[in-house]
Motif scaffolding. Structure first.
Motif, PDB file in Angstrom:
ATOM      1  N   SER A 208      39.997  45.349  18.490  1.00  0.00           N
ATOM      2  CA  SER A 208      39.288  45.871  19.651  1.00  0.00           C
ATOM      3  C   SER A 208      39.604  45.059  20.897  1.00  0.00           C
ATOM      4  O   SER A 208      40.176  43.973  20.831  1.00  0.00           O
ATOM      5  CB  SER A 208      37.774  45.863  19.393  1.00  0.00           C
ATOM      6  OG  SER A 208      37.444  46.648  18.269  1.00  0.00           O
ATOM      7  N   SER A 209      39.202  45.616  22.029  1.00  0.00           N
ATOM      8  CA  SER A 209      39.337  44.954  23.319  1.00  0.00           C
ATOM      9  C   SER A 209      37.949  44.862  23.948  1.00  0.00           C
ATOM     10  O   SER A 209      37.203  45.840  23.951  1.00  0.00           O
ATOM     11  CB  SER A 209      40.292  45.753  24.217  1.00  0.00           C
ATOM     12  OG  SER A 209      40.346  45.198  25.510  1.00  0.00           O
ATOM     13  N   ILE A 210      37.606  43.682  24.462  1.00  0.00           N
ATOM     14  CA  ILE A 210      36.261  43.461  24.989  1.00  0.00           C
ATOM     15  C   ILE A 210      36.352  42.873  26.393  1.00  0.00           C
ATOM     16  O   ILE A 210      37.075  41.904  26.632  1.00  0.00           O
ATOM     17  CB  ILE A 210      35.463  42.503  24.086  1.00  0.00           C
ATOM     18  CG1 ILE A 210      35.352  43.070  22.666  1.00  0.00           C
ATOM     19  CG2 ILE A 210      34.079  42.248  24.662  1.00  0.00           C
ATOM     20  CD1 ILE A 210      34.702  42.122  21.683  1.00  0.00           C
ATOM     21  N   LYS A 211      35.593  43.462  27.315  1.00  0.00           N
ATOM     22  CA  LYS A 211      35.490  42.934  28.672  1.00  0.00           C
ATOM     23  C   LYS A 211      34.017  42.863  29.042  1.00  0.00           C
ATOM     24  O   LYS A 211      33.313  43.873  28.994  1.00  0.00           O
ATOM     25  CB  LYS A 211      36.247  43.827  29.662  1.00  0.00           C
ATOM     26  CG  LYS A 211      36.226  43.290  31.093  1.00  0.00           C
ATOM     27  CD  LYS A 211      37.044  44.166  32.031  1.00  0.00           C
ATOM     28  CE  LYS A 211      37.043  43.605  33.449  1.00  0.00           C
ATOM     29  NZ  LYS A 211      37.840  44.461  34.372  1.00  0.00           N
ATOM     30  N   MET A 212      33.534  41.666  29.400  1.00  0.00           N
ATOM     31  CA  MET A 212      32.120  41.460  29.685  1.00  0.00           C
ATOM     32  C   MET A 212      31.938  40.797  31.043  1.00  0.00           C
ATOM     33  O   MET A 212      32.479  39.712  31.277  1.00  0.00           O
ATOM     34  CB  MET A 212      31.481  40.567  28.615  1.00  0.00           C
ATOM     35  CG  MET A 212      31.469  41.140  27.221  1.00  0.00           C
ATOM     36  SD  MET A 212      30.703  39.974  26.058  1.00  0.00           S
ATOM     37  CE  MET A 212      30.336  41.060  24.679  1.00  0.00           C
ATOM     38  N   ASP A 213      31.175  41.436  31.908  1.00  0.00           N
ATOM     39  CA  ASP A 213      30.750  40.809  33.156  1.00  0.00           C
ATOM     40  C   ASP A 213      29.276  40.447  32.985  1.00  0.00           C
ATOM     41  O   ASP A 213      28.388  41.276  33.166  1.00  0.00           O
ATOM     42  CB  ASP A 213      30.950  41.763  34.332  1.00  0.00           C
ATOM     43  CG  ASP A 213      30.601  41.111  35.668  1.00  0.00           C
ATOM     44  OD1 ASP A 213      30.123  39.955  35.659  1.00  0.00           O
ATOM     45  OD2 ASP A 213      30.797  41.754  36.712  1.00  0.00           O
ATOM     46  N   LYS A 232      37.859  39.274  27.609  1.00  0.00           N
ATOM     47  CA  LYS A 232      37.663  38.811  28.982  1.00  0.00           C
ATOM     48  C   LYS A 232      36.165  38.720  29.253  1.00  0.00           C
ATOM     49  O   LYS A 232      35.444  39.704  29.096  1.00  0.00           O
ATOM     50  CB  LYS A 232      38.327  39.763  29.980  1.00  0.00           C
ATOM     51  CG  LYS A 232      39.844  39.854  29.822  1.00  0.00           C
ATOM     52  CD  LYS A 232      40.461  40.798  30.851  1.00  0.00           C
ATOM     53  CE  LYS A 232      41.969  40.875  30.674  1.00  0.00           C
ATOM     54  NZ  LYS A 232      42.600  41.789  31.664  1.00  0.00           N
ATOM     55  N   ILE A 233      35.702  37.539  29.649  1.00  0.00           N
ATOM     56  CA  ILE A 233      34.269  37.327  29.877  1.00  0.00           C
ATOM     57  C   ILE A 233      34.060  36.580  31.187  1.00  0.00           C
ATOM     58  O   ILE A 233      34.706  35.552  31.435  1.00  0.00           O
ATOM     59  CB  ILE A 233      33.628  36.508  28.737  1.00  0.00           C
ATOM     60  CG1 ILE A 233      33.824  37.188  27.381  1.00  0.00           C
ATOM     61  CG2 ILE A 233      32.143  36.300  29.008  1.00  0.00           C
ATOM     62  CD1 ILE A 233      33.287  36.373  26.219  1.00  0.00           C
ATOM     63  N   ARG A 234      33.170  37.101  32.020  1.00  0.00           N
ATOM     64  CA  ARG A 234      32.637  36.324  33.141  1.00  0.00           C
ATOM     65  C   ARG A 234      31.290  35.793  32.681  1.00  0.00           C
ATOM     66  O   ARG A 234      30.375  36.565  32.376  1.00  0.00           O
ATOM     67  CB  ARG A 234      32.499  37.168  34.404  1.00  0.00           C
ATOM     68  CG  ARG A 234      32.004  36.347  35.601  1.00  0.00           C
ATOM     69  CD  ARG A 234      32.280  37.020  36.926  1.00  0.00           C
ATOM     70  NE  ARG A 234      31.755  36.257  38.051  1.00  0.00           N
ATOM     71  CZ  ARG A 234      32.344  35.202  38.608  1.00  0.00           C
ATOM     72  NH1 ARG A 234      33.510  34.782  38.118  1.00  0.00           N
ATOM     73  NH2 ARG A 234      31.809  34.565  39.626  1.00  0.00           N
ATOM     74  N   LEU A 235      31.175  34.474  32.605  1.00  0.00           N
ATOM     75  CA  LEU A 235      30.012  33.840  31.997  1.00  0.00           C
ATOM     76  C   LEU A 235      28.751  34.064  32.835  1.00  0.00           C
ATOM     77  O   LEU A 235      28.815  34.264  34.052  1.00  0.00           O
ATOM     78  CB  LEU A 235      30.272  32.344  31.823  1.00  0.00           C
ATOM     79  CG  LEU A 235      31.384  31.984  30.824  1.00  0.00           C
ATOM     80  CD1 LEU A 235      31.602  30.480  30.800  1.00  0.00           C
ATOM     81  CD2 LEU A 235      31.061  32.493  29.435  1.00  0.00           C
TER      82      LEU A 235
END
Length: 312
Positions: A208-213, A232-235
């Motif tokens: 899977s591909s995960i992007k979290m803002d 990809k995560i923006r903490l």
């Protein structure tokens, strides 16, 4: 990534042994071994993750292909392909009849081929919820997470995810089970979470591909595991614990300027870029750790090809 590594080792060994004349390998027998490994992995994975009877057809097919690879049966390339297609159709038919209720069969039934490909929405109002526990499980999924102000959560999706929500007093529990069609299509899910509610987040995803803002979210803890291609995560701008236990090809993390990060990173990293950090006895700290308004404890415990962390 581990199964891909095993596959490469097997492929290289077969080529070398064949060239040296040690192993007699026809095209049909070669592909029999290749698909035997693939089906053994997928079968065992399904059996352990979902329980009986998931994975049994794949395991039976793997055993048949091993006998072909060992030379007990003589099947050509196209005959091998025909067996794979035939058994796959049998499995699809059984699950379509209700045996095991395989999620991706339901995806086909409600998917674009039958008019169900449009994006749909599920949402819930806050209604006094102060804390939210979120659990996400899935395979072959593109997951995007962001914040919202007026809903407890909003799920916009393609396919047929299973979304369950319940509450105990002021605590909500959101469980999402997602799955795309293996080797064909990934299910796309956009998950928005409320900015005012404290959130505990557990994610288990494969292929899977995960992007979290997460910057505006009150994430008290985030745990990720599985096998992820891109992460990809923006903490969050919140005191938080983030644990990445997934095998990931590529990790990109962004840190807001007023967030301090203490990072423990596994040695199993191919390449890493961590600008703005200083190493204190094997633990990485951002230079603002001691004075930061918010602090995030970050642990990366998995095999990673590439890590890039930047303050932005």
């Amino acid at each position: 990534m581990k199964i891909f590594g095993i596959f490469l080792i097997f492929l290289g060994a077969v080529i070398v042994l064949s060239l040296l004349g040690i192993l007699e390998m026809s095209v049909g027998r070669f592909f029999a071994w290749v698909f035997a490994i693939v089906f053994a992995y997928t079968g065992l994975s399904a059996l352990f993750k979902r329980g009986f009877p998931y994975g049994l057809v794949s395991l039976v097919l793997s055993v048949i292909l091993v006998t072909v690879g060992l030379g007990y049966y003589s099947l050509g390339f196209w005959e091998t392909i025909a067996i794979i297609v035939g058994v796959g159709l049998i499995e699809l038919g059984l699950f379509a009849l209700g045996f095991g209720r395989r999620p991706w069969v339901r995806w086909i039934a409600g998917g674009p081929f039958f008019g169900g490909g449009a994006r749909k929405t599920i949402e819930e109002s806050p209604d006094g919820i102060k804390r939210l526990n979120v659990t996400v499980e899935g395979e072959n999924v593109i997951l995007r997470v962001k914040s919202c102000a007026n809903k407890l959560y909003r799920v916009v999706y393609t396919g047929n995810p299973h979304v369950y929500f319940d509450r105990q007093e002021d605590t909500g529990n959101l469980v999402m089970k997602l799955e795309g069609i293996p080797f064909i299509s990934k299910s796309e899910v956009d998950l928005s979470l409320n900015e005012s509610v404290e959130i505990s987040f557990d994610v288990s995803m494969d292929v899977s591909s995960i992007k979290m803002d997460l910057e505006k979210l009150k994430i008290s803890s985030l745990f990720l595991e599985g096998d992820v291609t891109d992460l990809k995560i923006r903490l969050p701008r919140y005191n938080s614990t983030v644990v990445i236990g997934s095998d990931v090809s590529n990790i990109e993390l962004e840190i807001p300027n007023d967030v301090g990060v203490r990072a423990v990173v596994t040695d199993s990293v191919g390449w890493k870029e961590m600008k703005g950090f200083e190493n204190r006895e094997g633990v990485y700290y951002t230079k603002n750790w001691d004075t930061a308004n918010f602090k995030v404890d970050l642990k990366i415990e998995s095999d990673v090809s590439r890590i890039k962390i930047r303050i932005k």
